[in-house]
Design a protein around this motif. Structure first.
Motif, PDB file in Angstrom:
ATOM      1  N   CYS A  39       0.848  -1.185   0.000  1.00  0.00           N
ATOM      2  CA  CYS A  39       0.000   0.000   0.000  1.00  0.00           C
ATOM      3  C   CYS A  39       0.892   1.248   0.000  1.00  0.00           C
ATOM      4  CB  CYS A  39      -0.869  -0.054   1.257  1.00  0.00           C
ATOM      5  SG  CYS A  39      -1.740   1.446   1.689  1.00  0.00           S
ATOM      6  N   CYS A  42       0.437   2.727   3.904  1.00  0.00           N
ATOM      7  CA  CYS A  42       0.889   2.024   5.109  1.00  0.00           C
ATOM      8  C   CYS A  42       1.965   0.994   4.814  1.00  0.00           C
ATOM      9  CB  CYS A  42      -0.295   1.369   5.822  1.00  0.00           C
ATOM     10  SG  CYS A  42      -0.910  -0.110   4.993  1.00  0.00           S
ATOM     11  N   HIS A  68      -5.007   1.019   0.408  1.00  0.00           N
ATOM     12  CA  HIS A  68      -6.214   0.541   1.072  1.00  0.00           C
ATOM     13  C   HIS A  68      -7.195   1.703   1.172  1.00  0.00           C
ATOM     14  CE1 HIS A  68      -3.121  -2.246   2.954  1.00  0.00           C
ATOM     15  NE2 HIS A  68      -3.957  -3.072   2.375  1.00  0.00           N
ATOM     16  N   CYS A  71      -6.801   3.465   4.413  1.00  0.00           N
ATOM     17  CA  CYS A  71      -5.581   4.281   4.516  1.00  0.00           C
ATOM     18  C   CYS A  71      -5.774   5.595   3.770  1.00  0.00           C
ATOM     19  CB  CYS A  71      -4.394   3.529   3.935  1.00  0.00           C
ATOM     20  SG  CYS A  71      -3.953   2.069   4.878  1.00  0.00           S
TER      21      CYS A  71
HETATM   22 ZN   LIG Z   1      -2.700   0.653   3.631  1.00  0.00          ZN
END
Ligand SMILES: [Zn+2]
Length: 102
Positions: A39, A42, A68, A71
């Motif tokens: 990602c 993150c 995500h 996120c």
């Molecule tokens: Zn993420």
């Protein structure tokens, strides 16, 4: 108003044009072929069955890549909070559960 990212009719109206959708589709196909890519927010692996967003640069100059959904939304909220500087985000005070008097 619900914000359903899967609603095909609303994406263009919100400023996400064909390029965004084409790139997103390419990246999702790429992820399906090679799952577990990190990602952009993150760094944890992403999988095609997760809710994923095509993440913009913070200044909207381009795309960072897939992230995500959680996120991406959190990053947007943090950015929004910074822009509302001087006005602290409303925080609900926790209160202990009241004993029932019924
Ligand atoms: Zn993420």
């Amino acid at each position: 108003m619900s914000k359903r990212s899967t609603d095909p009719g609303s994406t263009t109206a919100r400023g996400y044009g064909t390029a965004h959708q084409t790139l997103r589709r390419q990246l999702l196909a790429d992820l399906a072929a090679c799952p577990g890519q990190p990602c952009t927010r993150c760094g944890h692996p992403m999988y095609p069955d997760q809710a994923l967003h095509l993440d913009h640069e913070d200044d909207r100059s381009g795309y960072r890549g897939l992230a995500h959904a959680a996120c991406n939304v959190r990053a947007g909220a943090i950015k929004g909070n910074r822009q509302r500087r001087g006005k602290p985000a409303p925080r609900r005070a926790w209160s202990p559960p009241q004993p029932s008097r019924w």
